[in-house]
Write a protein that holds these residues in place. Structure first.
Motif, PDB file in Angstrom:
ATOM      1  N   TYR A 182       0.832  -1.203   0.000  1.00 60.91           N
ATOM      2  CA  TYR A 182       0.000   0.000   0.000  1.00 60.91           C
ATOM      3  C   TYR A 182       0.872   1.260   0.000  1.00 60.91           C
ATOM      4  O   TYR A 182       0.585   2.227  -0.716  1.00 60.91           O
ATOM      5  N   VAL A 183       1.911   1.245   0.794  1.00 60.45           N
ATOM      6  CA  VAL A 183       2.833   2.394   0.809  1.00 60.45           C
ATOM      7  C   VAL A 183       3.477   2.563  -0.567  1.00 60.45           C
ATOM      8  O   VAL A 183       3.619   3.670  -1.082  1.00 60.45           O
ATOM      9  N   ARG A 184       3.885   1.446  -1.173  1.00 55.58           N
ATOM     10  CA  ARG A 184       4.453   1.501  -2.529  1.00 55.58           C
ATOM     11  C   ARG A 184       3.453   2.117  -3.500  1.00 55.58           C
ATOM     12  O   ARG A 184       3.788   3.011  -4.300  1.00 55.58           O
ATOM     13  N   GLN A 185       2.212   1.644  -3.420  1.00 59.51           N
ATOM     14  CA  GLN A 185       1.188   2.157  -4.322  1.00 59.51           C
ATOM     15  C   GLN A 185       0.938   3.646  -4.102  1.00 59.51           C
ATOM     16  O   GLN A 185       0.746   4.408  -5.063  1.00 59.51           O
ATOM     17  N   PHE A 186       0.936   4.048  -2.849  1.00 59.45           N
ATOM     18  CA  PHE A 186       0.671   5.463  -2.549  1.00 59.45           C
ATOM     19  C   PHE A 186       1.756   6.367  -3.138  1.00 59.45           C
ATOM     20  O   PHE A 186       1.455   7.460  -3.646  1.00 59.45           O
ATOM     21  N   THR A 187       3.002   5.933  -3.095  1.00 58.90           N
ATOM     22  CA  THR A 187       4.075   6.765  -3.665  1.00 58.90           C
ATOM     23  C   THR A 187       3.904   6.923  -5.173  1.00 58.90           C
ATOM     24  O   THR A 187       4.105   8.014  -5.723  1.00 58.90           O
ATOM     25  N   TRP A 188       3.534   5.838  -5.851  1.00 62.43           N
ATOM     26  CA  TRP A 188       3.327   5.937  -7.301  1.00 62.43           C
ATOM     27  C   TRP A 188       2.051   6.696  -7.627  1.00 62.43           C
ATOM     28  O   TRP A 188       1.965   7.402  -8.658  1.00 62.43           O
ATOM     29  N   TYR A 189       1.069   6.599  -6.740  1.00 62.88           N
ATOM     30  CA  TYR A 189      -0.176   7.356  -6.945  1.00 62.88           C
ATOM     31  C   TYR A 189       0.106   8.858  -6.885  1.00 62.88           C
ATOM     32  O   TYR A 189      -0.424   9.628  -7.707  1.00 62.88           O
ATOM     33  N   LEU A 190       0.914   9.269  -5.932  1.00 61.78           N
ATOM     34  CA  LEU A 190       1.252  10.692  -5.815  1.00 61.78           C
ATOM     35  C   LEU A 190       2.033  11.188  -7.033  1.00 61.78           C
ATOM     36  O   LEU A 190       1.992  12.378  -7.368  1.00 61.78           O
ATOM     37  N   MET A 191       2.731  10.269  -7.681  1.00 61.09           N
ATOM     38  CA  MET A 191       3.477  10.629  -8.898  1.00 61.09           C
ATOM     39  C   MET A 191       2.619  10.484 -10.156  1.00 61.09           C
ATOM     40  O   MET A 191       3.111  10.661 -11.275  1.00 61.09           O
ATOM     41  N   ASP A 192       1.327  10.175  -9.942  1.00 57.12           N
ATOM     42  CA  ASP A 192       0.379  10.067 -11.048  1.00 57.12           C
ATOM     43  C   ASP A 192       0.822   9.024 -12.084  1.00 57.12           C
ATOM     44  O   ASP A 192       0.727   9.254 -13.295  1.00 57.12           O
ATOM     45  N   LYS A 193       1.272   7.882 -11.575  1.00 56.88           N
ATOM     46  CA  LYS A 193       1.772   6.830 -12.460  1.00 56.88           C
ATOM     47  C   LYS A 193       0.749   5.731 -12.729  1.00 56.88           C
ATOM     48  O   LYS A 193       1.036   4.804 -13.478  1.00 56.88           O
ATOM     49  N   TYR A 194      -0.416   5.812 -12.098  1.00 63.27           N
ATOM     50  CA  TYR A 194      -1.420   4.777 -12.325  1.00 63.27           C
ATOM     51  C   TYR A 194      -2.351   5.176 -13.463  1.00 63.27           C
ATOM     52  O   TYR A 194      -2.737   6.336 -13.613  1.00 63.27           O
ATOM     53  N   THR A 195      -2.718   4.179 -14.236  1.00 63.85           N
ATOM     54  CA  THR A 195      -3.694   4.356 -15.297  1.00 63.85           C
ATOM     55  C   THR A 195      -5.034   3.800 -14.831  1.00 63.85           C
ATOM     56  O   THR A 195      -5.138   3.219 -13.739  1.00 63.85           O
ATOM     57  N   GLU A 196      -6.049   3.971 -15.633  1.00 64.32           N
ATOM     58  CA  GLU A 196      -7.348   3.410 -15.290  1.00 64.32           C
ATOM     59  C   GLU A 196      -7.255   1.898 -15.128  1.00 64.32           C
ATOM     60  O   GLU A 196      -7.939   1.309 -14.288  1.00 64.32           O
ATOM     61  N   GLU A 197      -6.383   1.282 -15.890  1.00 62.29           N
ATOM     62  CA  GLU A 197      -6.219  -0.174 -15.849  1.00 62.29           C
ATOM     63  C   GLU A 197      -5.497  -0.642 -14.597  1.00 62.29           C
ATOM     64  O   GLU A 197      -5.814  -1.694 -14.031  1.00 62.29           O
ATOM     65  N   THR A 198      -4.513   0.115 -14.170  1.00 68.37           N
ATOM     66  CA  THR A 198      -3.669  -0.337 -13.061  1.00 68.37           C
ATOM     67  C   THR A 198      -4.049   0.282 -11.720  1.00 68.37           C
ATOM     68  O   THR A 198      -3.449  -0.055 -10.697  1.00 68.37           O
TER      69      THR A 198
END
Length: 287
Positions: A182-198
């Motif tokens: 979850y922490v890993r995901q949150f860091t990438w989320y803040l960097m706007d690296k997630y797409t609708e798919e991921t």
């Protein structure tokens, strides 16, 4: 006392010919001195049978030695891993799954593997497989070992009756890996690296909720790391790429580890079917 009640007296008889050959010519019985001497020799052949205690003494000594050897072997023999876990860990039904092995971490500073890097469908799936495991049965009689008893039991979820008598619980390792993910995901989320798919489930919630969940996970990992306090040395190497050489931590350190795959296998075999085929526990109680 009963042993001595059987004591008997017996004598070794003299040669019958000698006894019958006694006559006045051979033994002058009218001679008091000779008679006394003959009687003395006769009594020398009369013995008193003593209890045969030699065998009993030997048997007692043998039993004592065996008992001492058995006690010594129990003290000297190294305890089993399961015994050690019972002494050093809180109760877990998964103790039987724990196996140890020695290894060097593969953890160079610029290490690459399927768990590291920006989100992709494959990477997200690899992380989920690490922690998304079914809950297991905690037998009712073992709940006290987890500091839950009496009226407190009413606060906890019971397992379906057809799956055993006990309560529902998940292994901490899976919760901790969930939090790390979850922490890993949150860091990438803040960097706007997630797409609708991921985009991970739940990440469409307000940022305040995501921050709260992240803080909970950071605290979970802090508590776990401090609780277990890995004291394995991280050695320092001299990096000779530089001149003069510079000290550098050897992060690929030597460790004695628990076999994570064995624990996953155990959980898959013992997971409650109620939670085995659905992700009811995906958010661990968090929205």
């Amino acid at each position: 006392m009963k042993f001595f009640q059987g004591t008997v007296y017996q004598h070794i008889p003299l040669d019958e010919e000698r006894l019958t050959s006694f006559n006045k010519e051979e033994v002058p019985f009218d001679n008091e001195e000779t008679t006394a001497s003959s009687n003395s020799r006769l009594w020398n052949h009369i013995t008193i049978a003593r209890p045969r205690s030699t065998h009993l003494t030997f048997l007692v000594c043998l039993v004592t030695l065996v008992a001492l050897f058995w006690l010594a072997s129990g003290i000297i023999r190294p305890p089993t891993l399961k015994t050690c876990l019972k002494q050093t860990e809180a109760y877990s039904p998964a103790f039987e799954a724990v196996e140890l092995y020695d290894t060097n971490f593969v953890n160079a500073f610029n290490q690459r593997n399927k768990y590291i890097g920006p989100p992709t469908p494959e990477r997200e799936e690899a992380w989920v497989k690490l922690w998304d495991q079914a809950e297991v049965l905690i037998p009712s009689e073992e709940m006290e070992k987890l500091n839950v008893s009496g009226d407190m039991l009413g606060e906890y979820m019971k397992a379906p009756v057809d799956e055993g008598h006990g309560y529902v619980g998940g292994l901490e390792v899976f919760h901790q890996i969930h939090c790390l993910n979850y922490v890993r995901q949150f860091t990438w989320y803040l960097m706007d690296k997630y797409t609708e798919e991921t985009m991970p489930p739940g990440f469409k919630n307000p940022l305040k909720v995501l921050r709260m969940h992240t803080d909970h996970c950071i605290e979970t990992l802090r508590l776990a790391l401090m609780c277990h306090s890995d004291v394995t040395p991280v050695l320092v190497k001299m990096d000779r790429y530089y001149d003069p050489p510079r000290p550098q931590a050897e992060f690929s350190s030597y460790h004695r580890c628990r076999n994570f795959e064995k624990i996953v296998e155990w959980n898959e075999e013992n997971g409650l079917s109620t939670f085995g085929n659905v992700n009811a526990h995906t958010n661990h109680g968090h929205d």
